[in-house]
Design an enzyme around this catalytic site. Structure first.
Site, PDB file in Angstrom:
ATOM      1  N   ASP A   1       0.825  -1.348  -0.048  1.00 19.00           N
ATOM      2  CA  ASP A   1       0.087  -0.103   0.074  1.00 19.00           C
ATOM      3  C   ASP A   1       0.746   1.269  -0.127  1.00 19.00           C
ATOM      4  O   ASP A   1       0.369   2.262   0.010  1.00 19.00           O
ATOM      5  CB  ASP A   1      -0.992  -0.084   1.272  1.00 19.00           C
ATOM      6  CG  ASP A   1      -0.376   0.103   2.445  1.00 19.00           C
ATOM      7  OD1 ASP A   1       1.128  -0.093   2.367  1.00 19.00           O
ATOM      8  OD2 ASP A   1      -0.827   0.062   3.430  1.00 19.00           O
ATOM      9  N   GLY A   2       2.382   1.091  -0.142  1.00 13.86           N
ATOM     10  CA  GLY A   2       2.950   2.451  -0.183  1.00 13.86           C
ATOM     11  C   GLY A   2       3.633   2.654   1.064  1.00 13.86           C
ATOM     12  O   GLY A   2       4.692   3.601   1.247  1.00 13.86           O
TER      13      GLY A   2
ATOM     14  N   ARG B   1      15.380  25.617   5.580  1.00  8.83           N
ATOM     15  CA  ARG B   1      14.813  27.118   5.002  1.00  8.83           C
ATOM     16  C   ARG B   1      13.686  27.473   5.734  1.00  8.83           C
ATOM     17  O   ARG B   1      13.382  28.804   5.786  1.00  8.83           O
ATOM     18  CB  ARG B   1      15.087  27.201   3.535  1.00  8.83           C
ATOM     19  CG  ARG B   1      16.190  27.090   2.755  1.00  8.83           C
ATOM     20  CD  ARG B   1      15.922  27.083   1.363  1.00  8.83           C
ATOM     21  NE  ARG B   1      15.641  25.888   0.706  1.00  8.83           N
ATOM     22  CZ  ARG B   1      15.492  25.602  -0.500  1.00  8.83           C
ATOM     23  NH1 ARG B   1      15.622  26.348  -1.407  1.00  8.83           N
ATOM     24  NH2 ARG B   1      15.243  24.254  -0.792  1.00  8.83           N
ATOM     25  N   GLN B   2      12.776  26.502   6.320  1.00  9.22           N
ATOM     26  CA  GLN B   2      11.683  27.108   7.006  1.00  9.22           C
ATOM     27  C   GLN B   2      12.089  27.315   8.507  1.00  9.22           C
ATOM     28  O   GLN B   2      11.415  26.547   9.489  1.00  9.22           O
ATOM     29  CB  GLN B   2      10.555  26.098   6.918  1.00  9.22           C
ATOM     30  CG  GLN B   2      10.186  25.816   5.476  1.00  9.22           C
ATOM     31  CD  GLN B   2       8.815  24.995   5.072  1.00  9.22           C
ATOM     32  OE1 GLN B   2       7.904  25.093   5.890  1.00  9.22           O
ATOM     33  NE2 GLN B   2       8.881  24.028   4.319  1.00  9.22           N
TER      34      GLN B   2
ATOM     35  N   LYS C   1      21.056  42.675  -4.344  1.00  7.94           N
ATOM     36  CA  LYS C   1      20.020  42.511  -5.085  1.00  7.94           C
ATOM     37  C   LYS C   1      18.841  43.472  -4.418  1.00  7.94           C
ATOM     38  O   LYS C   1      18.616  43.069  -3.408  1.00  7.94           O
ATOM     39  CB  LYS C   1      19.475  41.151  -5.548  1.00  7.94           C
ATOM     40  CG  LYS C   1      18.342  40.924  -6.338  1.00  7.94           C
ATOM     41  CD  LYS C   1      18.084  39.467  -6.817  1.00  7.94           C
ATOM     42  CE  LYS C   1      17.809  38.695  -5.682  1.00  7.94           C
ATOM     43  NZ  LYS C   1      17.367  37.387  -5.885  1.00  7.94           N
TER      44      LYS C   1
ATOM     45  N   ASP D   1      28.000  29.839  -2.452  1.00 11.66           N
ATOM     46  CA  ASP D   1      26.645  29.688  -1.557  1.00 11.66           C
ATOM     47  C   ASP D   1      26.458  28.423  -1.009  1.00 11.66           C
ATOM     48  O   ASP D   1      27.405  27.286  -1.403  1.00 11.66           O
ATOM     49  CB  ASP D   1      25.527  29.898  -2.661  1.00 11.66           C
ATOM     50  CG  ASP D   1      24.395  30.744  -1.994  1.00 11.66           C
ATOM     51  OD1 ASP D   1      24.106  30.665  -0.980  1.00 11.66           O
ATOM     52  OD2 ASP D   1      23.424  31.263  -2.877  1.00 11.66           O
TER      53      ASP D   1
END
Length: 321
Positions: A43-44, A102-103, A201, A227
């Site tokens: 079922d996954g 990032r949250q 920017k 980065d």
């Protein structure tokens, strides 16, 4: 400690998110990955079964929570629970790329702080330590009430930069593609004896295109955009265009995590960037792997050394001096 005073044995396990990196770490440590079946029921639902005795032993699970972040995170949590229920002595979650990083703060009045939620889930599942690399925000370490070891890709990236630009430090400029990455760029420029530049920017007003100002002299120089991660590559390629417009002779890019979502690979291929160098904290997609401008360096030796030092009770900070 065991009865004879030695530390207990340790075992390495891996989920499915970055099996190649896990195998490389195991090879660097001179030991095999331990037996674990991580699959799916019909079922996954995720199925995990530990295939050997780990009672009282130190265990390390290597699993990046990259795309599909939800599946890979759930695999990690279930593996941690399986090890806990099998009476592992310690459970160390080695997460080369920490998804949801990032949250890390509220960006709206009713938005979640998902990086903190992930930290809570890892602790609740039974992790006794977390190891990760180049977190998007280092303050995420404070979300945990268990030891957190924050590694840096600098030894891997700097070694490659030194070989590429050997004897040419006076022609080299390390560039931060935004204001938030200035501290990182400054640290690299100091170690390489290179100049520092910032791409600022800003949007002048609503519905007006962003203007990129290059702060620093790049005329005739080889520029390295630096980065922590490359996602859609929009900021990166815009910064590269701005550097070329200001007279840069060559442009390269270095980053730790190759998220490379959406149009990232196409943007990089069309950009003036000669080469984008990343680590294998996230496995490259077939499209990214086929891009002649993208090169992945292995961070396996770094993680292997970290595991060895954690198990031996040795210092990690000396790795980055």
């Amino acid at each position: 400690m065991s009865a004879n005073g030695s530390r207990p044995e340790y075992k390495l396990f891996a989920g499915n998110s970055n099996r190649k990196l896990a195998e490389a770490i195991a090879t660097a440590l001179g030991r095999p990955l331990s037996a674990a079946m991580v699959g799916r029921f019909s079922d996954g639902e995720i199925q995990v079964e530990i295939g050997e005795n780990i009672r009282g032993q130190d265990t390390y699970i290597i699993q990046s929570t990259c795309s599909d972040a939800n599946v890979n995170l759930m695999e990690l949590l279930i593996m941690i629970d399986a090890l806990k229920r099998a009476s592992a002595g310690t459970i160390n979650a080695v997460i080369p790329y920490y998804g949801y990083a990032r949250q890390d703060r509220k960006v709206a009045s009713r938005s979640p702080i998902t990086a903190k939620l992930v930290a809570d889930l890892l602790e609740a599942a039974g992790a006794t330590r977390v190891v990760s690399m180049d977190m998007h925000a280092g303050q995420i370490q404070g979300f945990f009430n268990i030891p957190f070891d924050h590694l840096y890709a600098a030894p891997v990236l700097l070694d490659h930069m030194r070989k590429r630009f050997e004897g040419k430090s006076d022609e080299l400029v390390i560039v931060s593609p935004d204001a938030g990455g200035v501290e990182r760029a400054r640290a690299y420029s100091k170690r390489l004896g290179a100049s520092l530049c910032i791409v600022d920017k800003r949007r002048l007003k609503a519905n007006v295109a962003e203007v990129l100002n290059v702060i620093g002299d790049v005329t005739g120089k080889s520029c390295v955009l630096l980065d922590d991660m490359i996602d859609t590559a929009g900021t990166l390629t815009q910064a590269a265009n701005a550097l070329v417009d200001k007279g840069a002779a060559r442009v390269f890019a270095y980053a730790t995590h190759a998220v490379l979502s959406g149009p990232a690979v196409e943007r990089i291929q069309k950009s003036p960037i000669e080469e984008v160098v990343v680590t294998d904290s996230i496995p490259l997609s077939p499209t990214a792997a086929g891009c002649t401008k993208i090169r992945a360096l292995s961070c396996a030796p770094l993680f292997a050394e970290a595991v060895k030092r954690i198990h031996g009770g040795d210092s990690l900070s000396s790795l980055f001096v």
